[in-house]
Design a protein around this motif. Structure first.
Motif, PDB file in Angstrom:
ATOM      1  N   ASP A 216       4.799 -14.729 -10.915  1.00  0.00           N
ATOM      2  CA  ASP A 216       5.945 -13.911 -10.526  1.00  0.00           C
ATOM      3  C   ASP A 216       5.842 -12.511 -11.127  1.00  0.00           C
ATOM      4  N   LYS A 217       4.616 -11.961 -11.133  1.00  0.00           N
ATOM      5  CA  LYS A 217       4.399 -10.640 -11.709  1.00  0.00           C
ATOM      6  C   LYS A 217       3.756  -9.706 -10.690  1.00  0.00           C
ATOM      7  N   PHE A 218       4.116  -8.428 -10.794  1.00  0.00           N
ATOM      8  CA  PHE A 218       3.527  -7.372  -9.986  1.00  0.00           C
ATOM      9  C   PHE A 218       2.521  -6.595 -10.834  1.00  0.00           C
ATOM     10  N   THR A 219       1.422  -6.188 -10.200  1.00  0.00           N
ATOM     11  CA  THR A 219       0.425  -5.352 -10.870  1.00  0.00           C
ATOM     12  C   THR A 219       0.237  -4.081 -10.073  1.00  0.00           C
ATOM     13  N   ASP A 220       0.288  -2.940 -10.750  1.00  0.00           N
ATOM     14  CA  ASP A 220       0.189  -1.643 -10.098  1.00  0.00           C
ATOM     15  C   ASP A 220      -1.214  -1.065 -10.246  1.00  0.00           C
ATOM     16  N   TYR A 221      -1.738  -0.510  -9.171  1.00  0.00           N
ATOM     17  CA  TYR A 221      -3.015   0.201  -9.177  1.00  0.00           C
ATOM     18  C   TYR A 221      -2.765   1.582  -8.567  1.00  0.00           C
ATOM     19  N   THR A 222      -3.131   2.619  -9.262  1.00  0.00           N
ATOM     20  CA  THR A 222      -2.899   3.976  -8.767  1.00  0.00           C
ATOM     21  C   THR A 222      -4.215   4.764  -8.735  1.00  0.00           C
ATOM     22  N   GLY A 223      -4.204   5.863  -7.978  1.00  0.00           N
ATOM     23  CA  GLY A 223      -5.393   6.713  -7.897  1.00  0.00           C
ATOM     24  C   GLY A 223      -6.609   6.002  -7.355  1.00  0.00           C
ATOM     25  N   MET A 224      -6.413   5.088  -6.392  1.00  0.00           N
ATOM     26  CA  MET A 224      -7.508   4.222  -5.980  1.00  0.00           C
ATOM     27  C   MET A 224      -8.578   4.941  -5.159  1.00  0.00           C
ATOM     28  N   TYR A 225      -8.211   5.934  -4.377  1.00  0.00           N
ATOM     29  CA  TYR A 225      -9.254   6.624  -3.604  1.00  0.00           C
ATOM     30  C   TYR A 225     -10.187   7.390  -4.540  1.00  0.00           C
ATOM     31  N   GLN A 226      -9.639   8.134  -5.470  1.00  0.00           N
ATOM     32  CA  GLN A 226     -10.461   8.902  -6.404  1.00  0.00           C
ATOM     33  C   GLN A 226     -11.372   7.978  -7.210  1.00  0.00           C
TER      34      GLN A 226
ATOM     35  N   HIS B  25       4.638   7.551   2.107  1.00  0.00           N
ATOM     36  CA  HIS B  25       4.721   6.427   3.037  1.00  0.00           C
ATOM     37  C   HIS B  25       4.275   5.160   2.315  1.00  0.00           C
ATOM     38  N   ALA B  26       4.755   4.018   2.772  1.00  0.00           N
ATOM     39  CA  ALA B  26       4.347   2.727   2.225  1.00  0.00           C
ATOM     40  C   ALA B  26       4.229   1.738   3.364  1.00  0.00           C
ATOM     41  N   LYS B  27       3.314   0.792   3.227  1.00  0.00           N
ATOM     42  CA  LYS B  27       3.137  -0.272   4.204  1.00  0.00           C
ATOM     43  C   LYS B  27       2.711  -1.543   3.476  1.00  0.00           C
ATOM     44  N   TYR B  28       3.222  -2.666   3.965  1.00  0.00           N
ATOM     45  CA  TYR B  28       2.732  -3.944   3.446  1.00  0.00           C
ATOM     46  C   TYR B  28       1.506  -4.338   4.256  1.00  0.00           C
ATOM     47  N   LYS B  29       0.482  -4.850   3.580  1.00  0.00           N
ATOM     48  CA  LYS B  29      -0.713  -5.278   4.292  1.00  0.00           C
ATOM     49  C   LYS B  29      -1.175  -6.634   3.781  1.00  0.00           C
ATOM     50  N   SER B  30      -1.786  -7.391   4.665  1.00  0.00           N
ATOM     51  CA  SER B  30      -2.388  -8.662   4.299  1.00  0.00           C
ATOM     52  C   SER B  30      -3.546  -8.932   5.229  1.00  0.00           C
TER      53      SER B  30
ATOM     54  N   LEU C 177       0.849  -1.174   0.000  1.00  0.00           N
ATOM     55  CA  LEU C 177       0.000   0.000   0.000  1.00  0.00           C
ATOM     56  C   LEU C 177       0.893   1.235   0.000  1.00  0.00           C
ATOM     57  N   VAL C 178       0.574   2.201  -0.858  1.00  0.00           N
ATOM     58  CA  VAL C 178       1.425   3.378  -1.023  1.00  0.00           C
ATOM     59  C   VAL C 178       0.601   4.642  -0.860  1.00  0.00           C
ATOM     60  N   LEU C 179       1.065   5.528   0.000  1.00  0.00           N
ATOM     61  CA  LEU C 179       0.483   6.869   0.140  1.00  0.00           C
ATOM     62  C   LEU C 179       1.397   7.842  -0.591  1.00  0.00           C
TER      63      LEU C 179
ATOM     64  N   GLU D   1      -3.151  10.612  -2.359  1.00  0.00           N
ATOM     65  CA  GLU D   1      -3.727   9.476  -3.075  1.00  0.00           C
ATOM     66  C   GLU D   1      -3.126   8.161  -2.567  1.00  0.00           C
ATOM     67  N   LEU D   2      -3.783   7.066  -2.953  1.00  0.00           N
ATOM     68  CA  LEU D   2      -3.370   5.726  -2.566  1.00  0.00           C
ATOM     69  C   LEU D   2      -3.118   4.876  -3.798  1.00  0.00           C
ATOM     70  N   ALA D   3      -2.050   4.108  -3.736  1.00  0.00           N
ATOM     71  CA  ALA D   3      -1.747   3.126  -4.764  1.00  0.00           C
ATOM     72  C   ALA D   3      -1.590   1.769  -4.103  1.00  0.00           C
ATOM     73  N   HIS D   4      -1.665   0.733  -4.906  1.00  0.00           N
ATOM     74  CA  HIS D   4      -1.497  -0.626  -4.396  1.00  0.00           C
ATOM     75  C   HIS D   4      -0.722  -1.445  -5.409  1.00  0.00           C
ATOM     76  N   ILE D   5       0.185  -2.279  -4.903  1.00  0.00           N
ATOM     77  CA  ILE D   5       0.971  -3.173  -5.760  1.00  0.00           C
ATOM     78  C   ILE D   5       0.689  -4.602  -5.323  1.00  0.00           C
ATOM     79  N   THR D   6       0.159  -5.388  -6.230  1.00  0.00           N
ATOM     80  CA  THR D   6      -0.180  -6.783  -5.956  1.00  0.00           C
ATOM     81  C   THR D   6       0.839  -7.695  -6.610  1.00  0.00           C
ATOM     82  N   TYR D   7       1.245  -8.719  -5.878  1.00  0.00           N
ATOM     83  CA  TYR D   7       2.191  -9.695  -6.418  1.00  0.00           C
ATOM     84  C   TYR D   7       1.495 -11.036  -6.605  1.00  0.00           C
ATOM     85  N   ASN D   8       1.657 -11.625  -7.781  1.00  0.00           N
ATOM     86  CA  ASN D   8       1.114 -12.945  -8.092  1.00  0.00           C
ATOM     87  C   ASN D   8       2.257 -13.944  -8.082  1.00  0.00           C
ATOM     88  N   GLY D   9       2.295 -14.790  -7.058  1.00  0.00           N
ATOM     89  CA  GLY D   9       3.380 -15.750  -6.932  1.00  0.00           C
ATOM     90  C   GLY D   9       3.394 -16.778  -8.040  1.00  0.00           C
ATOM     91  N   ALA D  10       2.212 -17.098  -8.597  1.00  0.00           N
ATOM     92  CA  ALA D  10       2.146 -18.108  -9.653  1.00  0.00           C
ATOM     93  C   ALA D  10       2.803 -17.620 -10.943  1.00  0.00           C
TER      94      ALA D  10
END
Length: 499
Positions: A154-164, A490-495, A132-134, A143-152
């Motif tokens: 091995d790819k990252f997916t970026d999501y930006t501007g999520m609050y708006q 700021h950034a934080k890992y969340k699960s 999670l990225v502020l 604004e908030l962004a999120h980076i998701t990792y797919n272990g199967a």
């Protein structure tokens, strides 16, 4: 004519969606012979994520392919006309399940064709786990962004501007920090910002606004209200205001995102002015450790205890049963030593191994000291106080990060462009991990203590491998890079899995 379509058991991970939809069709729906035209869905169910645009193009078959130009199209959701486009397009702004029906009508004779079954759409969340990225946009908005990792894959997916995207409004301005948390199985994010609507709670899986903090007190709001630190536990959340007052909200069975903060600050014998609640792994920690600047001492609270009507008891750290070693600074009173930073290195519910950086009043150098603390008793065992090898490299803006279960302390050097790590177990190893071209604004780790995220003032966030082989190699290893965020704050890992 009235047709009822019922879908059951559309399942994705945590969510089980039982969907029933009633479609009301108006007009003359006399169906043409089966061989004149037909339409079906390639897949009866489409699974998408919040933030995705879900698309579906039906498979259409015509006896004469030239006839396709004479057909109109209609998509219905819950019995209401949704669109007249040939293909289905739906922006998934929230967790939901849909039953979608499609019709195509021949304008020449009014005959209507439909699919044998409805289209099931299941919207889940890709945001349960990840970074999670502020950040602050170029226009000054938070604004908030999120980076998701797919272990199967091995790819990252970026999501930006999520609050708006999720709320159709700007979040605010002057972003400060973010704090992911879990409340009885529901993920939340406390966003600290100074401008706009101020600090607020946001849904952890959909980024929907849940509570505005200044409107979430039992009575009057602290004045001034400037949150600087938070901690989250099984029965209590703690919020530290800029003046050192600490407030709680207590879980007494109320619905999630309806629990207010108490207007009266928490108190303890001799008073307190909290300047730092130690970071703890909220998935496995019940211990709240905090530094009281007023009395230059460490305090603790057991966040697992439930008090009828709500409450939490904050106490001074106990004296060690065997006393302090001669080269150890008392946690009951640091005296002339200056407190800089502290964090847990191991969290195990009622047991914490914590470490802190303190500045000597004689040689003016920094020292690292750690201890073992158990709420059962309670029991405090000092471990050691050793020189901090990075003492000459840091300044008053340096960022520190404890790598849990690994006994490493990462920190930024003076000027904020160099990232180092220090082995707190031996006290003998310190090395530079990476040098950056812009100022480091945040450094955080994931829950496995194998990767860190480094945010920069130029709007870049980089995820690095910090596994033992990489550290032994003396070379950093970049895993993913997200750019163009304006300024990472700021950034934080969340699960929210495996709570």
């Amino acid at each position: 004519m009235k047709t009822k379509f019922i879908f059951t058991a559309i399942i994705l991970g945590f969510y089980t969606l039982f969907i029933s939809s009633c479609i009301k069709d108006k007009g003359n729906y006399d169906f043409a012979p089966a061989d004149a035209a037909s339409v079906k869905f390639k897949d009866q169910t489409i699974i998408g994520f919040v933030g995705d645009t879900i698309r579906c193009l039906p498979v259409r078959t015509f006896k004469d392919k030239n006839d396709s130009i004479y057909f109109d199209h209609a998509w219905y959701i819950a019995g209401k006309l949704y669109s007249n486009t040939p293909d289905f397009k739906y922006y998934a702004s929230e967790l939901t399940g849909l039953a979608v029906k499609y019709y195509m009508t021949d304008r020449r004779n009014g005959l209507t064709y439909t699919t044998p079954t409805s289209l099931g759409v299941s919207v889940s969340s890709p945001f349960r786990t990840g970074w999670l990225v502020l950040y602050e946009e170029a226009n000054g908005n938070s604004e908030l962004a999120h980076i998701t990792y797919n272990g199967a894959t091995d790819k990252f997916t970026d999501y930006t501007g999520m609050y708006q995207k999720s709320n159709n409004e700007p979040m605010g301005s002057k972003p400060y920090k973010i704090f992911p948390y879990n409340m009885r199985g529901t993920g939340g994010i406390f966003v600290v910002q100074r401008g706009g609507q101020g600090s607020l709670d946001v849904g952890g899986n959909d980024f929907k606004k849940k509570l505005v903090a200044s409107k979430s007190f039992t009575r009057e709001v602290p004045n001034p209200f400037e949150p600087v630190d938070l901690a989250f536990f099984n029965s209590t959340d703690l919020l530290v205001n800029g003046n050192g007052d600490t407030y709680g909200r207590f879980f007494n069975g109320a619905a999630v995102f309806t629990i207010p903060w108490m207007s009266a600050p928490l108190s303890v014998e001799k008073g307190m002015k909290i300047t730092d609640i130690w970071d703890s792994w909220y998935k496995s920690s019940n211990v709240a450790l905090m530094y009281d600047q007023l009395n230059k001492r460490m305090l603790f609270a057991d966040g697992s205890l439930f008090y009828p009507g709500g409450g939490i008891v904050i106490k001074p750290m106990p004296l060690p049963k065997n006393g302090y070693p001669g080269d150890y600074t008392s946690l009951q009173n640091l005296g002339d030593w200056q407190y800089l930073w502290g964090s847990s290195f191991i969290d195990n519910y009622g047991n914490v191994i914590g470490g802190m950086l303190i500045k000597s009043p004689t040689d003016h150098r920094l020292y690292f000291q750690n201890f073992d603390f158990k709420t059962n008793g309670p029991d405090l065992t000092p471990i050691k106080r050793i020189p901090f090898l990075g003492s000459d490299l840091v300044d008053n803006k340096s960022i520190y990060l404890a790598i849990r279960n690994r006994n490493y302390l990462f920190f930024t050097g003076a000027g904020g462009k160099d990232l180092y790590y220090f082995d707190v177990e031996t006290g003998m190893t310190m090395a530079k991990y990476q040098t950056f071209t812009d100022e480091i604004t945040t450094v955080e780790m994931d829950f496995d203590s194998r990767t860190i995220a480094v945010g920069l003032g130029n709007g870049t966030l980089i995820i690095y491998d910090i596994s033992d082989p990489v550290l032994r190699s003396g070379q950093s290893r970049e895993l993913h890079r997200l750019t163009g965020l304006g300024k990472v704050v700021h950034a934080k890992y969340k699960s929210f899995d495996k709570i």
